[in-house]
Design a protein around this motif. Structure first.
Motif, PDB file in Angstrom:
ATOM      1  N   ASN A 127       0.843  -1.257  -0.133  1.00 38.15           N
ATOM      2  CA  ASN A 127       0.004  -0.188   0.071  1.00 38.15           C
ATOM      3  C   ASN A 127       0.849   1.384   0.042  1.00 38.15           C
ATOM      4  OD1 ASN A 127      -2.189   1.918   0.166  1.00 38.15           O
ATOM      5  ND2 ASN A 127      -2.789   1.191   2.396  1.00 38.15           N
ATOM      6  N   ALA A 128       1.181   1.399  -1.071  1.00 33.25           N
ATOM      7  CA  ALA A 128       2.308   2.753  -1.360  1.00 33.25           C
ATOM      8  C   ALA A 128       2.038   3.392  -2.646  1.00 33.25           C
ATOM      9  CB  ALA A 128       3.569   2.311  -1.215  1.00 33.25           C
ATOM     10  N   VAL A 129       2.361   4.609  -2.933  1.00 33.78           N
ATOM     11  CA  VAL A 129       2.377   5.195  -4.054  1.00 33.78           C
ATOM     12  C   VAL A 129       3.625   6.144  -4.437  1.00 33.78           C
ATOM     13  CG1 VAL A 129       1.142   7.170  -3.160  1.00 33.78           C
ATOM     14  CG2 VAL A 129       0.867   6.758  -5.512  1.00 33.78           C
ATOM     15  N   TYR A 130       3.794   6.311  -5.519  1.00 38.01           N
ATOM     16  CA  TYR A 130       5.376   7.003  -5.901  1.00 38.01           C
ATOM     17  C   TYR A 130       4.606   8.229  -6.911  1.00 38.01           C
ATOM     18  CZ  TYR A 130       9.967   7.497  -7.803  1.00 38.01           C
ATOM     19  OH  TYR A 130      11.083   8.295  -8.288  1.00 38.01           O
ATOM     20  N   LEU A 131       5.223   9.247  -6.471  1.00 37.40           N
ATOM     21  CA  LEU A 131       4.657  10.515  -7.063  1.00 37.40           C
ATOM     22  C   LEU A 131       5.779  11.578  -7.520  1.00 37.40           C
ATOM     23  CD1 LEU A 131       1.772  11.306  -4.597  1.00 37.40           C
ATOM     24  CD2 LEU A 131       1.475  10.499  -7.065  1.00 37.40           C
ATOM     25  N   PRO A 132       5.676  12.312  -8.542  1.00 41.04           N
ATOM     26  CA  PRO A 132       6.679  13.333  -8.925  1.00 41.04           C
ATOM     27  C   PRO A 132       6.682  14.694  -8.068  1.00 41.04           C
ATOM     28  CG  PRO A 132       5.147  13.236 -10.645  1.00 41.04           C
ATOM     29  CD  PRO A 132       4.718  12.443  -9.682  1.00 41.04           C
ATOM     30  N   PHE A 133       7.592  15.284  -7.420  1.00 35.99           N
ATOM     31  CA  PHE A 133       7.490  16.438  -6.707  1.00 35.99           C
ATOM     32  C   PHE A 133       8.513  17.269  -7.386  1.00 35.99           C
ATOM     33  CE2 PHE A 133       6.395  13.052  -3.514  1.00 35.99           C
ATOM     34  CZ  PHE A 133       5.289  13.576  -3.356  1.00 35.99           C
ATOM     35  N   ALA A 134       8.137  18.350  -7.703  1.00 35.68           N
ATOM     36  CA  ALA A 134       8.979  19.468  -8.338  1.00 35.68           C
ATOM     37  C   ALA A 134       9.129  20.541  -7.249  1.00 35.68           C
ATOM     38  CB  ALA A 134       8.226  20.086  -9.741  1.00 35.68           C
ATOM     39  N   VAL A 135      10.307  20.434  -6.692  1.00 39.28           N
ATOM     40  CA  VAL A 135      10.449  21.292  -5.510  1.00 39.28           C
ATOM     41  C   VAL A 135      11.552  22.272  -5.955  1.00 39.28           C
ATOM     42  CG1 VAL A 135      11.376  21.439  -3.132  1.00 39.28           C
ATOM     43  CG2 VAL A 135       9.949  19.163  -4.176  1.00 39.28           C
ATOM     44  N   PRO A 136      11.465  23.745  -5.873  1.00 38.55           N
ATOM     45  CA  PRO A 136      12.279  24.718  -6.184  1.00 38.55           C
ATOM     46  C   PRO A 136      13.425  24.704  -5.045  1.00 38.55           C
ATOM     47  CG  PRO A 136      10.346  25.626  -5.513  1.00 38.55           C
ATOM     48  CD  PRO A 136      10.097  24.293  -5.731  1.00 38.55           C
ATOM     49  N   GLU A 137      14.552  25.097  -5.316  1.00 36.40           N
ATOM     50  CA  GLU A 137      15.574  24.984  -4.275  1.00 36.40           C
ATOM     51  C   GLU A 137      15.434  25.599  -3.051  1.00 36.40           C
ATOM     52  OE1 GLU A 137      20.567  26.188  -3.462  1.00 36.40           O
ATOM     53  OE2 GLU A 137      19.608  25.978  -5.607  1.00 36.40           O
ATOM     54  N   LYS A 138      14.530  26.687  -2.897  1.00 41.12           N
ATOM     55  CA  LYS A 138      14.189  27.484  -1.723  1.00 41.12           C
ATOM     56  C   LYS A 138      13.383  27.017  -0.848  1.00 41.12           C
ATOM     57  CE  LYS A 138      10.467  30.026  -4.183  1.00 41.12           C
ATOM     58  NZ  LYS A 138      10.137  31.601  -4.567  1.00 41.12           N
ATOM     59  N   ALA A 139      12.533  25.795  -1.533  1.00 41.18           N
ATOM     60  CA  ALA A 139      11.668  25.071  -0.586  1.00 41.18           C
ATOM     61  C   ALA A 139      12.331  23.573  -0.199  1.00 41.18           C
ATOM     62  CB  ALA A 139      10.215  24.870  -1.585  1.00 41.18           C
ATOM     63  N   LEU A 140      13.596  23.335  -0.715  1.00 40.99           N
ATOM     64  CA  LEU A 140      13.995  21.913  -0.518  1.00 40.99           C
ATOM     65  C   LEU A 140      14.138  21.624   0.943  1.00 40.99           C
ATOM     66  CD1 LEU A 140      15.163  19.373  -1.920  1.00 40.99           C
ATOM     67  CD2 LEU A 140      17.485  20.527  -1.547  1.00 40.99           C
ATOM     68  N   ALA A 141      14.636  22.475   1.876  1.00 39.33           N
ATOM     69  CA  ALA A 141      14.882  22.185   3.165  1.00 39.33           C
ATOM     70  C   ALA A 141      13.415  21.872   3.966  1.00 39.33           C
ATOM     71  CB  ALA A 141      15.589  23.182   3.925  1.00 39.33           C
ATOM     72  N   ASP A 142      12.409  22.730   3.478  1.00 38.86           N
ATOM     73  CA  ASP A 142      11.184  22.553   4.201  1.00 38.86           C
ATOM     74  C   ASP A 142      10.394  21.306   3.772  1.00 38.86           C
ATOM     75  OD1 ASP A 142      11.331  25.018   5.786  1.00 38.86           O
ATOM     76  OD2 ASP A 142      10.345  26.136   4.359  1.00 38.86           O
ATOM     77  N   PHE A 143      10.656  20.962   2.448  1.00 41.28           N
ATOM     78  CA  PHE A 143      10.201  19.929   1.992  1.00 41.28           C
ATOM     79  C   PHE A 143      10.643  18.542   2.825  1.00 41.28           C
ATOM     80  CE2 PHE A 143       9.978  16.351  -1.138  1.00 41.28           C
ATOM     81  CZ  PHE A 143       8.592  16.223  -1.391  1.00 41.28           C
TER      82      PHE A 143
END
Length: 280
Positions: free
Chosen positions: A37-53
Motif C-alpha cells: 500500500n504505497a504510491v510514487y509521485l513526482p515532486f517538482a521542488v524549487p531549491e528555496k523550498a527543498l529544506a522545508d520539503f
C-alpha cells in the motif's frame, strides 16, 4: 487502479524542474505487484523550498524518495546519515526515511554497473570519455574506477565540475575541453553521455565523433527516446546503449531499500519497455 487511503505510504522523485520521468510508472507497478500500500509521485521542488520539503517528509508517512537534477549533491547537507558508498561517490539519488531520520544512498552506481553487465561492456583497461560531470557522473566514474578503466576523460561545460570530479580519481582521470580534438578521441574505447544534452528530441550530439575511426561503444543515460548520440552510434555500427537498463536497476535497488522486499524486476522492465514503445 491505485487505491489511496489513510495508511498509504508515500515515495516519489524530487528535482527541479521535472520535465520527464518514467519512475512513477515503474515504481507504482512494482508496489501493485508486491501488494504494498504505497504510491510514487513526482515532486517538482524549487531549491528555496527543498529544506522545508525534506523536513515535512521526515515527520510524515514517507518511505523515501529518489533525487534527480539538480539535487544529488546539494541534498546531502539535509540528511542525517549517508551510506559509506554514497559518501565515497559524492552523490545521493535515493533517500530512506527511517524513524524520522533521512538516510542517503546511491543506487545510480548499481544501476550503471548492471547496465554495463547487461550490455556486455567491459571497461577494464579501456579509455573512456565521460560527457557531463554532474551528480550521475559521480556514480558512473566511481564504477569505471572500480572496474579498472585505464583512463577517464572528463568534460563539462562548467569546467569546475570536471575539475572537482577529477580530484577524486587523479590516477586515472583528466579534464579536457568541451570540444575535444580528433587527436584526443583517436584512441578512445567508449563514450558515455551523462549530461542533459539529448533530453529534447531535437538536441544535437553532445560531442562530434566523426573523427573516430575505431569500433567503440556509446552509452547515454537518457532513456525516454533515442538520442542523437545513440542514433549516430547505431549508424556507425557501434554498440549503442540507452539509459533504460540503468533506470530499471537503480529503481529495483531503491525499491528494496524502501520496502525491505525484492523488487519485481520483470514487472518493472515490462512496463518501461511498453511505455517507450508507445512514446516512439
Amino acid at each position: 487502479m491505485i487505491k489511496i487511503d489513510g495508511n498509504t505510504k508515500l515515495t516519489g522523485l524530487i528535482g527541479w524542474p521535472l520535465s520527464h520521468t518514467l519512475s512513477p510508472l515503474m515504481q507504482n507497478a512494482a508496489f501493485a505487484a508486491r501488494k504494498i500500500n504505497a504510491v510514487y509521485l513526482p515532486f517538482a521542488v524549487p531549491e528555496k523550498a527543498l529544506a522545508d520539503f525534506l523536513s515535512v517528509i521526515r515527520q510524515s508517512n514517507f518511505l523515501g524518495l529518489n533525487v534527480t537534477i539538480p539535487y544529488k549533491t546539494l541534498v546531502q547537507k539535509y540528511l542525517d546519515e549517508i551510506s559509506p558508498q554514497a559518501r565515497e561517490i559524492g552523490s545521493v539519488n535515493t533517500i530512506v526515511v527511517s524513524r524520522k531520520k533521512l538516510i542517503g544512498y546511491n543506487t545510480d552506481a548499481f544501476g550503471f554497473h548492471q547496465a554495463l553487465k547487461s550490455a556486455r561492456i567491459n571497461v577494464r583497461g579501456k579509455k573512456i570519455l565521460v560527457i557531463g560531470c554532474g551528480g550521475v557522473a559521480n556514480a558512473i566514474v566511481w564504477v569505471l574506477a572500480n572496474q579498472k578503466a585505464r583512463q577517464v576523460l572528463l568534460t563539462d561545460k562548467i569546467q569546475k565540475r570536471a575539475l572537482d570530479l577529477r580530484k577524486k580519481y587523479p590516477e586515472i582521470s583528466s579534464v579536457i575541453n568541451s570540444g575535444p580534438s580528433p587527436e584526443t578521441l583517436a584512441d578512445i574505447d567508449g563514450v558515455i553521455n551523462a549530461s542533459p544534452v539529448g533530453m529534447q528530441k531535437n538536441d544535437p550530439m553532445p560531442v562530434n565523433l566523426d573523427s573516430v575511426a575505431r569500433n567503440i561503444f556509446v552509452y547515454d543515460v537518457i532513456y525516454n527516446h533515442e538520442t542523437a548520440l545513440i542514433r549516430y552510434g547505431r549508424q556507425r555500427g557501434w554498440l549503442s546503449v540507452g539509459g533504460l537498463t540503468m533506470l530499471l536497476y537503480q529503481g529495483t535497488r531503491a525499491f528494496q531499500l524502501w520496502t525491505g522486499k525484492n523488487a519485481p524486476e520483470k514487472v518493472m522492465k515490462k512496463i518501461l519497455e511498453k511505455e517507450l514503445r508507445v512514446r516512439r
